[in-house]
Design a protein around this motif. Sequence first.
Motif, PDB file in Angstrom:
ATOM      1  N   VAL A 230       0.836  -1.202   0.000  1.00  0.00           N
ATOM      2  CA  VAL A 230       0.000   0.000   0.000  1.00  0.00           C
ATOM      3  C   VAL A 230       0.872   1.253   0.000  1.00  0.00           C
ATOM      4  CG1 VAL A 230      -1.634   1.354   1.375  1.00  0.00           C
ATOM      5  CG2 VAL A 230      -1.998  -1.105   1.060  1.00  0.00           C
ATOM      6  N   VAL A 231       1.968   1.216   0.770  1.00  0.00           N
ATOM      7  CA  VAL A 231       2.905   2.344   0.786  1.00  0.00           C
ATOM      8  C   VAL A 231       3.390   2.647  -0.632  1.00  0.00           C
ATOM      9  CG1 VAL A 231       5.211   3.083   1.521  1.00  0.00           C
ATOM     10  CG2 VAL A 231       3.657   2.044   3.171  1.00  0.00           C
ATOM     11  N   GLY A 232       3.810   1.608  -1.349  1.00  0.00           N
ATOM     12  CA  GLY A 232       4.296   1.801  -2.703  1.00  0.00           C
ATOM     13  C   GLY A 232       3.230   2.334  -3.637  1.00  0.00           C
ATOM     14  N   VAL A 233       2.018   1.805  -3.522  1.00  0.00           N
ATOM     15  CA  VAL A 233       0.924   2.254  -4.388  1.00  0.00           C
ATOM     16  C   VAL A 233       0.591   3.721  -4.134  1.00  0.00           C
ATOM     17  CG1 VAL A 233      -1.546   1.981  -4.861  1.00  0.00           C
ATOM     18  CG2 VAL A 233      -0.068  -0.034  -4.688  1.00  0.00           C
ATOM     19  N   ILE A 234       0.549   4.103  -2.863  1.00  0.00           N
ATOM     20  CA  ILE A 234       0.215   5.497  -2.529  1.00  0.00           C
ATOM     21  C   ILE A 234       1.288   6.448  -3.045  1.00  0.00           C
ATOM     22  CG2 ILE A 234      -0.012   7.123  -0.603  1.00  0.00           C
ATOM     23  CD1 ILE A 234      -1.450   4.842   0.898  1.00  0.00           C
ATOM     24  N   LEU A 235       2.546   6.076  -2.844  1.00  0.00           N
ATOM     25  CA  LEU A 235       3.623   6.929  -3.352  1.00  0.00           C
ATOM     26  C   LEU A 235       3.598   6.978  -4.881  1.00  0.00           C
ATOM     27  CD1 LEU A 235       6.619   6.032  -1.023  1.00  0.00           C
ATOM     28  CD2 LEU A 235       5.302   8.143  -1.075  1.00  0.00           C
ATOM     29  N   GLY A 236       3.301   5.856  -5.508  1.00  0.00           N
ATOM     30  CA  GLY A 236       3.202   5.852  -6.960  1.00  0.00           C
ATOM     31  C   GLY A 236       2.062   6.730  -7.451  1.00  0.00           C
ATOM     32  N   GLY A 237       0.914   6.660  -6.759  1.00  0.00           N
ATOM     33  CA  GLY A 237      -0.210   7.523  -7.125  1.00  0.00           C
ATOM     34  C   GLY A 237       0.115   8.993  -6.959  1.00  0.00           C
ATOM     35  N   ALA A 238       0.796   9.325  -5.878  1.00  0.00           N
ATOM     36  CA  ALA A 238       1.192  10.710  -5.655  1.00  0.00           C
ATOM     37  C   ALA A 238       2.165  11.175  -6.734  1.00  0.00           C
ATOM     38  CB  ALA A 238       1.824  10.862  -4.276  1.00  0.00           C
TER      39      ALA A 238
END
Length: 247
Positions: A230-238
């Motif tokens: 989830v951390v990676g996905v959120i940073l990728g989305g940002a």
Amino acid sequence: MDLLAAYAPWQLAAALAAAFGSAFVRGLTGFGMAILLVPILALALAPVEAVLLANFLSLFIGLSEVRRLVRGAERSAWRISILVVLVTPLGLLALAATSDDLARFLIAMIALSAFFAILLPRRAGTEPGHLATGGVGVLSGLMTGYAGMPGPPVVPYYVGRAIPRETAKASMMLIFTIAAGAGLVSGAALGILAWRLPLLAALLFPAVLLGNWLGDRAAGRIGDALWRAVVGVILGGAALAALLRLL
């Protein structure tokens, strides 16, 4: 309420939505509030106001759970925080001297950098050396002052190591709380802190509390492997949103 007359209704609505969403991410992951909040606020407010408003909200939510953060944080969090306090004024001075358009571009690039940093290989749980820890503190302080984002150097430092999730979250949140206080003190000392910002922050804070509470509840229902994903996905989305905002 006359202090808020400078803001249009759409600006206040955008700030409210951004505050809730970014606080949910903070509760879920232990970071992400400033990384998500500042670029959105900077579209509706002047970059300096966006950074300082994010600092107010980060300080408020951090103080509301400071006992838990102090108990759970790694010792390195205190060393990083000291450097953040010392270096933050330099970043804020640079922001005040930068044009709004250039500041928005650089803030978006800082948000983008967090995504690439989290892609680095995962490391052992042992605490890094003094040089690495000091570098994280200096970079985090500069980013706190310039973009209200202490996270890009701090998140890979903790999430990228094999340490308990709660230790990583508490350490990051403690640093972010102290960084927010440093940013506000620096802004007041430099004379660039508008006194309508605390009022706006107070109006937005209930949304931050609710979002953070919901995110924390959601975090308790997922395992460590999913949490790191989830951390990676959120940073990728940002990062993707930062690129789209520049087009």
